[in-house]
Write an enzyme that holds these catalytic residues in place. Structure first.
Site, PDB file in Angstrom:
ATOM      1  CG  ASP A  86      -4.298  -0.219  -3.873  1.00 16.65           C
ATOM      2  OD1 ASP A  86      -4.783   1.013  -4.592  1.00 16.65           O
ATOM      3  OD2 ASP A  86      -4.997  -0.733  -3.393  1.00 16.65           O
ATOM      4  CG  MET A 119      -2.059  -1.012   1.241  1.00 18.05           C
ATOM      5  SD  MET A 119      -3.017  -1.102  -0.260  1.00 18.05           S
ATOM      6  CE  MET A 119      -3.791   0.752  -0.196  1.00 18.05           C
TER       7      MET A 119
HETATM    8  C1  DX5 Z   1      -7.280   2.522  -1.288  1.00 24.60           C
HETATM    9  C2  DX5 Z   1      -7.592   1.451  -2.128  1.00 24.60           C
HETATM   10  C3  DX5 Z   1      -7.195   1.932  -3.582  1.00 24.60           C
HETATM   11  C4  DX5 Z   1      -7.647   2.950  -4.189  1.00 24.60           C
HETATM   12  C5  DX5 Z   1      -6.852   3.684  -4.857  1.00 24.60           C
HETATM   13  O1  DX5 Z   1      -7.711   2.162   0.034  1.00 24.60           O
HETATM   14  O2  DX5 Z   1      -6.988   0.388  -1.851  1.00 24.60           O
HETATM   15  O3  DX5 Z   1      -7.429   0.796  -4.368  1.00 24.60           O
HETATM   16  O4  DX5 Z   1      -9.052   2.737  -5.020  1.00 24.60           O
HETATM   17  O5  DX5 Z   1      -7.056   5.174  -5.294  1.00 24.60           O
HETATM   18  P1  DX5 Z   1      -5.934   6.128  -5.934  1.00 24.60           P
HETATM   19  O6  DX5 Z   1      -5.424   5.661  -7.363  1.00 24.60           O
HETATM   20  O7  DX5 Z   1      -6.911   7.272  -6.252  1.00 24.60           O
HETATM   21  O8  DX5 Z   1      -5.220   6.502  -4.907  1.00 24.60           O
HETATM   22 ZN    ZN Z   2      -6.965  -1.278  -3.210  1.00 23.68          ZN
END
Ligand code: DX5
Ligand code: ZN
Length: 222
Positions: free
Chosen positions: A175, A137
């Site tokens: 992500d 993350m």
């Molecule tokens: C956040 C999610 C992501 C989210 C990323 O908690 O796990 O998958 O959709 O969104 P962006 O690309 O806008 O940061």
């Molecule tokens: Zn995600």
């Protein structure tokens, strides 16, 4: 470069979800990333198995379910039943991580582990052989549109080294907060599946943006 792009439907407009999925499908999305949030593990709520089962009728792409829920072991069977191909649980959300990874694989899905920004890659040293995918993350999970945390690049390199040494078949996904400006750097650091929500669905045409992002990624050194 063999980079997979996984649009996150979190930022899609669900009033026209069939159209949005068709656009990224046609533009060559590799996976569809589905963020499941329970309002406990993360401070937001999205959708559960019913919605994923309905979306399954709209696309044949790999469904990449990112479970941001406590005690995921209670729900993985249901997510598999409705069509999730990859099921990723958080290291921080379950006491018996190795057991749930085995459970996911026994259901015929690929088993992933996600790490919050504060969780070290080293916490996976004793389960790396059980992982089909590691998800780093790059924001604290819960919302789309947040800012990329720079330390992620160091973590991706550490995860890449662990994977290459111990389980080269394991996929490495990243992500959060990724767009044109940093897609090449996460690829350089070792990520091979790039999740993007707001940068794709916040654009006028999600399909065109996906193609533009892929072009930006092609400047990566790897
Ligand atoms: C956040 C999610 C992501 C989210 C990323 O908690 O796990 O998958 O959709 O969104 P962006 O690309 O806008 O940061
Ligand atoms: Zn995600």
């Amino acid at each position: 470069m063999n980079l997979k792009i996984a649009p996150s439907l979190l930022s899609a407009d669900f009033s026209k979800i069939a159209e949005q999925i068709a656009a990224v499908d046609a533009a060559g999305a590799d996976y569809l990333h589905l963020d499941v949030m329970d309002g406990r593990f993360v401070p937001n709520i999205t959708w559960g198995p019913k919605i994923i089962g309905d979306l399954r009728k709209l696309s044949r792409k790999v469904f990449d379910a990112h479970l941001m829920i406590v005690e995921p072991e209670k729900y993985v069977e249901e997510f598999r039943r409705v069509g999730a191909d990859i099921i990723t649980v958080h290291q921080e959300a379950t006491v018996h991580l190795q057991r749930v990874l085995t459970q996911i694989k026994s259901l015929g899905a690929k088993a992933g582990v996600a790490l919050n920004p504060a969780t070290p890659v080293q916490t996976l040293e004793d389960v790396i052989e059980d992982c089909d995918l590691i998800l780093i993350m790059s924001v604290n999970p819960g919302f789309g549109g947040q800012t990329f945390i720079p330390n992620t690049l160091r973590k991706l390199r550490a995860a890449r080294a662990l994977i290459d040494a111990r389980n080269p078949a394991c996929e490495l996904e990243v992500d959060g907060g990724i767009g044109r400006a940093n897609i090449a750097s996460v690829a350089d650091a070792g990520a091979r599946i790039i999740v993007m929500g707001s940068s794709i669905f916040g654009a006028g045409d999600p399909g065109d943006e996906l193609a533009a992002l892929r072009a930006c990624a092609s400047s990566a050194r790897v």
